[in-house]
Design a protein around this motif. Structure first.
Motif, PDB file in Angstrom:
ATOM      1  N   PHE A   1      37.189  30.138  30.694  1.00 35.79           N
ATOM      2  CA  PHE A   1      37.749  30.686  31.764  1.00 35.79           C
ATOM      3  C   PHE A   1      37.961  31.931  31.795  1.00 35.79           C
ATOM      4  CE2 PHE A   1      38.452  26.120  32.437  1.00 35.79           C
ATOM      5  CZ  PHE A   1      37.478  25.728  33.595  1.00 35.79           C
ATOM      6  N   LEU A   2      38.716  32.568  30.777  1.00 37.01           N
ATOM      7  CA  LEU A   2      39.206  33.846  30.923  1.00 37.01           C
ATOM      8  C   LEU A   2      37.739  34.909  30.896  1.00 37.01           C
ATOM      9  CD1 LEU A   2      42.021  34.199  28.257  1.00 37.01           C
ATOM     10  CD2 LEU A   2      42.060  34.399  30.818  1.00 37.01           C
ATOM     11  N   THR A   3      36.728  34.369  30.040  1.00 44.58           N
ATOM     12  CA  THR A   3      35.706  35.247  30.145  1.00 44.58           C
ATOM     13  C   THR A   3      34.731  35.428  31.382  1.00 44.58           C
ATOM     14  OG1 THR A   3      35.153  34.823  27.726  1.00 44.58           O
ATOM     15  CG2 THR A   3      33.223  35.518  28.884  1.00 44.58           C
ATOM     16  N   LYS A   4      34.914  33.987  32.110  1.00 42.37           N
ATOM     17  CA  LYS A   4      34.398  33.911  33.360  1.00 42.37           C
ATOM     18  C   LYS A   4      35.085  34.895  34.667  1.00 42.37           C
ATOM     19  CE  LYS A   4      33.414  30.455  36.950  1.00 42.37           C
ATOM     20  NZ  LYS A   4      33.942  29.334  37.413  1.00 42.37           N
ATOM     21  N   ARG A   5      36.522  34.689  34.499  1.00 39.84           N
ATOM     22  CA  ARG A   5      37.132  35.631  35.409  1.00 39.84           C
ATOM     23  C   ARG A   5      36.869  37.132  34.990  1.00 39.84           C
ATOM     24  NH1 ARG A   5      43.363  35.298  35.193  1.00 39.84           N
ATOM     25  NH2 ARG A   5      43.885  34.973  37.257  1.00 39.84           N
ATOM     26  N   MET A   6      36.534  37.365  33.923  1.00 40.74           N
ATOM     27  CA  MET A   6      36.661  38.907  33.649  1.00 40.74           C
ATOM     28  C   MET A   6      35.194  39.233  34.122  1.00 40.74           C
ATOM     29  SD  MET A   6      38.079  39.416  29.702  1.00 40.74           S
ATOM     30  CE  MET A   6      37.058  40.797  29.463  1.00 40.74           C
ATOM     31  N   PHE A   7      34.160  38.578  33.890  1.00 38.06           N
ATOM     32  CA  PHE A   7      32.531  38.597  34.148  1.00 38.06           C
ATOM     33  C   PHE A   7      32.721  38.739  35.916  1.00 38.06           C
ATOM     34  CE2 PHE A   7      28.447  37.429  35.583  1.00 38.06           C
ATOM     35  CZ  PHE A   7      27.788  38.070  34.783  1.00 38.06           C
ATOM     36  N   GLU A   8      33.195  38.059  36.699  1.00 40.23           N
ATOM     37  CA  GLU A   8      33.355  38.093  38.004  1.00 40.23           C
ATOM     38  C   GLU A   8      34.020  39.281  38.439  1.00 40.23           C
ATOM     39  OE1 GLU A   8      34.951  34.362  39.141  1.00 40.23           O
ATOM     40  OE2 GLU A   8      33.142  33.276  38.956  1.00 40.23           O
ATOM     41  N   LYS A   9      35.069  39.622  37.849  1.00 35.43           N
ATOM     42  CA  LYS A   9      35.692  40.947  38.328  1.00 35.43           C
ATOM     43  C   LYS A   9      34.862  42.023  38.025  1.00 35.43           C
ATOM     44  CE  LYS A   9      39.559  43.719  37.059  1.00 35.43           C
ATOM     45  NZ  LYS A   9      40.549  44.005  36.047  1.00 35.43           N
ATOM     46  N   GLN A  10      34.149  42.028  36.940  1.00 33.34           N
ATOM     47  CA  GLN A  10      33.112  43.295  36.568  1.00 33.34           C
ATOM     48  C   GLN A  10      32.114  43.404  37.597  1.00 33.34           C
ATOM     49  OE1 GLN A  10      34.809  45.459  34.558  1.00 33.34           O
ATOM     50  NE2 GLN A  10      32.560  45.890  33.823  1.00 33.34           N
ATOM     51  N   ILE A  11      31.537  42.168  37.959  1.00 31.81           N
ATOM     52  CA  ILE A  11      30.333  42.325  38.798  1.00 31.81           C
ATOM     53  C   ILE A  11      30.948  42.449  40.164  1.00 31.81           C
ATOM     54  CG2 ILE A  11      28.736  40.767  40.135  1.00 31.81           C
ATOM     55  CD1 ILE A  11      27.869  41.511  37.385  1.00 31.81           C
ATOM     56  N   LYS A  12      32.172  42.446  40.724  1.00 30.39           N
ATOM     57  CA  LYS A  12      32.696  42.547  42.108  1.00 30.39           C
ATOM     58  C   LYS A  12      32.987  44.127  41.946  1.00 30.39           C
ATOM     59  CE  LYS A  12      35.975  41.288  45.139  1.00 30.39           C
ATOM     60  NZ  LYS A  12      37.115  40.275  45.614  1.00 30.39           N
ATOM     61  N   GLU A  13      33.393  44.819  40.841  1.00 35.34           N
ATOM     62  CA  GLU A  13      33.697  46.282  40.850  1.00 35.34           C
ATOM     63  C   GLU A  13      32.475  46.921  40.760  1.00 35.34           C
ATOM     64  OE1 GLU A  13      36.676  46.467  37.730  1.00 35.34           O
ATOM     65  OE2 GLU A  13      38.034  45.865  38.779  1.00 35.34           O
ATOM     66  N   ASN A  14      31.326  46.580  39.899  1.00 35.39           N
ATOM     67  CA  ASN A  14      30.082  47.262  39.690  1.00 35.39           C
ATOM     68  C   ASN A  14      28.946  46.315  40.190  1.00 35.39           C
ATOM     69  OD1 ASN A  14      31.838  49.387  38.218  1.00 35.39           O
ATOM     70  ND2 ASN A  14      31.956  47.787  36.436  1.00 35.39           N
ATOM     71  N   PRO A  15      28.575  46.400  41.732  1.00 39.54           N
ATOM     72  CA  PRO A  15      27.697  45.586  41.917  1.00 39.54           C
ATOM     73  C   PRO A  15      26.286  45.977  41.449  1.00 39.54           C
ATOM     74  CG  PRO A  15      28.426  47.232  43.441  1.00 39.54           C
ATOM     75  CD  PRO A  15      29.349  47.436  42.504  1.00 39.54           C
TER      76      PRO A  15
END
Length: 78
Positions: A27-41
């Motif tokens: 869950f932590l990895t999923k959350r970090m990945f989604e944040k990265q994708i949102k910040e860097n489309p």
């Protein structure tokens, strides 16, 4: 408690902690990945311009903004 009981307890506790750690890491990895994708489309306006030029079209700024807006709307509908 006998020695066999202690060994079983230690092994069972180890397995339980491993499973809890794996779920937490997921869950932590999923959350970090989604944040990265949102910040860097994954696609930028520069990439859209290049795509239009490869198709042999000179894109207007309105067309580029429309494509970006449609991609943003598609991403938020999920």
């Amino acid at each position: 408690m006998s020695t066999g009981g202690w060994i079983g307890l230690v092994i069972g506790l180890g397995i339980a902690l491993f499973i809890i750690g794996a779920v937490l890491a997921f869950f932590l990895t999923k959350r970090m990945f989604e944040k990265q994708i949102k910040e860097n489309p994954p696609i930028t306006e520069k990439m859209i311009r290049a795509m239009f030029l490869q198709m042999g079209r000179k894109p207007s700024e309105a067309q580029i903004k429309a494509v970006m807006r449609s991609m943003q709307n598609a991403k938020t509908k999920k």
